[in-house]
Motif scaffolding. Structure first.
Motif, PDB file in Angstrom:
ATOM      1  N   UNK A  13       2.726  17.619 -33.373  1.00  0.00           N
ATOM      2  CA  UNK A  13       3.516  17.548 -32.150  1.00  0.00           C
ATOM      3  C   UNK A  13       5.006  17.686 -32.372  1.00  0.00           C
ATOM      4  N   UNK A  14       5.499  17.218 -33.512  1.00  0.00           N
ATOM      5  CA  UNK A  14       6.938  17.315 -33.736  1.00  0.00           C
ATOM      6  C   UNK A  14       7.316  18.649 -34.364  1.00  0.00           C
ATOM      7  N   UNK A  15       6.349  19.366 -34.920  1.00  0.00           N
ATOM      8  CA  UNK A  15       6.693  20.600 -35.610  1.00  0.00           C
ATOM      9  C   UNK A  15       6.217  21.867 -34.936  1.00  0.00           C
ATOM     10  N   UNK A  16       5.138  21.804 -34.214  1.00  0.00           N
ATOM     11  CA  UNK A  16       4.524  22.990 -33.626  1.00  0.00           C
ATOM     12  C   UNK A  16       4.613  22.907 -32.114  1.00  0.00           C
ATOM     13  N   UNK A  17       4.983  24.015 -31.495  1.00  0.00           N
ATOM     14  CA  UNK A  17       4.993  24.046 -30.028  1.00  0.00           C
ATOM     15  C   UNK A  17       3.538  24.079 -29.571  1.00  0.00           C
ATOM     16  N   UNK A  18       3.142  23.052 -28.844  1.00  0.00           N
ATOM     17  CA  UNK A  18       1.753  22.944 -28.400  1.00  0.00           C
ATOM     18  C   UNK A  18       1.700  22.937 -26.875  1.00  0.00           C
ATOM     19  N   UNK A  19       0.779  23.721 -26.366  1.00  0.00           N
ATOM     20  CA  UNK A  19       0.553  23.678 -24.922  1.00  0.00           C
ATOM     21  C   UNK A  19      -0.634  22.762 -24.646  1.00  0.00           C
ATOM     22  N   UNK A  20      -0.982  22.607 -23.398  1.00  0.00           N
ATOM     23  CA  UNK A  20      -2.055  21.697 -23.004  1.00  0.00           C
ATOM     24  C   UNK A  20      -3.389  22.079 -23.642  1.00  0.00           C
ATOM     25  N   UNK A  21      -3.685  23.375 -23.744  1.00  0.00           N
ATOM     26  CA  UNK A  21      -4.938  23.841 -24.340  1.00  0.00           C
ATOM     27  C   UNK A  21      -4.986  23.498 -25.829  1.00  0.00           C
ATOM     28  N   UNK A  77       1.736  11.252 -51.176  1.00  0.00           N
ATOM     29  CA  UNK A  77       1.748  12.672 -51.557  1.00  0.00           C
ATOM     30  C   UNK A  77       2.287  13.554 -50.436  1.00  0.00           C
ATOM     31  N   UNK A  78       1.922  13.249 -49.192  1.00  0.00           N
ATOM     32  CA  UNK A  78       2.313  14.070 -48.053  1.00  0.00           C
ATOM     33  C   UNK A  78       3.611  13.549 -47.464  1.00  0.00           C
ATOM     34  N   UNK A  79       4.697  13.873 -48.093  1.00  0.00           N
ATOM     35  CA  UNK A  79       5.987  13.383 -47.646  1.00  0.00           C
ATOM     36  C   UNK A  79       6.583  14.182 -46.508  1.00  0.00           C
ATOM     37  N   UNK A  80       5.980  15.300 -46.141  1.00  0.00           N
ATOM     38  CA  UNK A  80       6.571  16.104 -45.071  1.00  0.00           C
ATOM     39  C   UNK A  80       6.512  15.361 -43.755  1.00  0.00           C
ATOM     40  N   UNK A  81       7.478  15.640 -42.924  1.00  0.00           N
ATOM     41  CA  UNK A  81       7.575  14.913 -41.670  1.00  0.00           C
ATOM     42  C   UNK A  81       6.901  15.661 -40.535  1.00  0.00           C
ATOM     43  N   UNK A  82       6.935  16.966 -40.532  1.00  0.00           N
ATOM     44  CA  UNK A  82       6.357  17.747 -39.446  1.00  0.00           C
ATOM     45  C   UNK A  82       5.509  18.875 -40.022  1.00  0.00           C
ATOM     46  N   UNK A  83       4.494  19.260 -39.278  1.00  0.00           N
ATOM     47  CA  UNK A  83       3.645  20.373 -39.672  1.00  0.00           C
ATOM     48  C   UNK A  83       3.976  21.542 -38.752  1.00  0.00           C
ATOM     49  N   UNK A  84       4.333  22.652 -39.355  1.00  0.00           N
ATOM     50  CA  UNK A  84       4.636  23.855 -38.585  1.00  0.00           C
ATOM     51  C   UNK A  84       3.548  24.876 -38.863  1.00  0.00           C
ATOM     52  N   UNK A 141       4.627  11.309 -29.428  1.00  0.00           N
ATOM     53  CA  UNK A 141       5.499  12.133 -30.269  1.00  0.00           C
ATOM     54  C   UNK A 141       6.612  12.776 -29.452  1.00  0.00           C
ATOM     55  N   UNK A 142       6.386  12.967 -28.165  1.00  0.00           N
ATOM     56  CA  UNK A 142       7.442  13.505 -27.309  1.00  0.00           C
ATOM     57  C   UNK A 142       8.635  12.554 -27.271  1.00  0.00           C
ATOM     58  N   UNK A 143       8.387  11.270 -27.391  1.00  0.00           N
ATOM     59  CA  UNK A 143       9.442  10.269 -27.301  1.00  0.00           C
ATOM     60  C   UNK A 143      10.019   9.876 -28.648  1.00  0.00           C
ATOM     61  N   UNK A 144       9.227  10.009 -29.702  1.00  0.00           N
ATOM     62  CA  UNK A 144       9.687   9.497 -31.000  1.00  0.00           C
ATOM     63  C   UNK A 144       9.933  10.595 -32.027  1.00  0.00           C
ATOM     64  N   UNK A 145      10.155  11.802 -31.578  1.00  0.00           N
ATOM     65  CA  UNK A 145      10.451  12.881 -32.523  1.00  0.00           C
ATOM     66  C   UNK A 145      11.660  12.541 -33.378  1.00  0.00           C
ATOM     67  N   UNK A 148      11.050   9.881 -37.496  1.00  0.00           N
ATOM     68  CA  UNK A 148       9.944  10.401 -38.312  1.00  0.00           C
ATOM     69  C   UNK A 148       9.221   9.280 -39.045  1.00  0.00           C
ATOM     70  N   UNK A 149       9.766   8.086 -38.975  1.00  0.00           N
ATOM     71  CA  UNK A 149       9.189   6.944 -39.670  1.00  0.00           C
ATOM     72  C   UNK A 149       7.736   6.686 -39.283  1.00  0.00           C
ATOM     73  N   UNK A 150       7.436   6.735 -38.000  1.00  0.00           N
ATOM     74  CA  UNK A 150       6.099   6.395 -37.520  1.00  0.00           C
ATOM     75  C   UNK A 150       5.066   7.356 -38.096  1.00  0.00           C
ATOM     76  N   UNK A 151       5.303   8.646 -37.928  1.00  0.00           N
ATOM     77  CA  UNK A 151       4.363   9.657 -38.410  1.00  0.00           C
ATOM     78  C   UNK A 151       4.282   9.654 -39.920  1.00  0.00           C
ATOM     79  N   UNK A 152       5.412   9.439 -40.565  1.00  0.00           N
ATOM     80  CA  UNK A 152       5.473   9.509 -42.018  1.00  0.00           C
ATOM     81  C   UNK A 152       4.676   8.375 -42.671  1.00  0.00           C
ATOM     82  N   UNK A 153       4.635   7.221 -42.023  1.00  0.00           N
ATOM     83  CA  UNK A 153       3.998   6.063 -42.635  1.00  0.00           C
ATOM     84  C   UNK A 153       2.656   5.691 -42.016  1.00  0.00           C
ATOM     85  N   UNK A 154       2.093   6.548 -41.170  1.00  0.00           N
ATOM     86  CA  UNK A 154       0.797   6.257 -40.547  1.00  0.00           C
ATOM     87  C   UNK A 154      -0.309   6.157 -41.605  1.00  0.00           C
TER      88      UNK A 154
END
Length: 172
Positions: A13-21, A77-84, A141-145, A148-154
């Motif tokens: 959600x923070x890295x890729x433009x996603x539509x409803x579908x 291992x997965x330190x990246x914050x967003x997936x594009x 993710x729309x509100x917490x972009x 990155x702490x939340x996604x990074x440490x899930x």
């Protein structure tokens, strides 16, 4: 279990433009694969428990503990914050499988003592909760972009929870 799905969802959600579908496909994929893997794990565990050897609390607690350790390792291992990436159908299926592998182990370790109807019902609940948490993660993710702490440490949080559950089962 669905915290890793939430982490991946937030990364998408923070890295890729996603539509409803796209969001619908991801939610459906994560929910279905969590359901299927929990169901398979429960059925395999049930078969082993009643036909080959009894699965003890030590064994199932150890499996859950190791899954937790794996999630913590993945978080490190997965330190990246967003997936594009482009969310084609194949990518959505691969992501669904990758966030649901732990459901196989959890189904194997926790659902093995139930009869088939309870295994199915519990797997349905696992799939529905995973889908719900995935939908919530897309909304959050729309509100917490900016954070990155939340996604990074899930993965860390999910791993620690599984480790504690595993220890509880092991020592009960």
């Amino acid at each position: 279990m669905a915290l890793d799905a939430a982490g991946v969802t937030m990364a998408i959600g923070c890295g890729t433009k996603t539509d409803l579908w796209d969001k619908f496909k991801v939610i459906l994929s994560f929910g279905i694969f969590q359901f299927v893997f929990a169901l398979l794990g429960g059925l395999i565990g049930n078969y082993i428990n009643y036909n080959l050897f009894a699965i003890s609390n030590y064994f199932s607690g150890t499996v859950i503990f190791l899954l937790g350790m794996f999630l913590v390792k993945e978080g490190y291992k997965n330190g990246e914050e967003c997936i594009y990436r482009q969310l084609n159908n194949w990518t959505v299926v691969i992501l669904g499988i990758s966030v649901s592998i732990d459901a196989l182990g959890v189904g194997f370790s926790l659902l093995f003592k139930w009869n088939y109807i309870f295994i199915f019902k519990d797997a349905v609940v696992i799939g529905l909760i995973a889908a719900l948490i995935t939908a919530i993660a897309f909304k959050l993710v729309e509100y917490i972009k900016r954070f990155s702490l939340v996604e990074k440490y899930a993965d860390y949080l999910g791993g620690i929870i599984l480790i504690l559950i595993g220890l509880n089962i092991f020592f009960s």
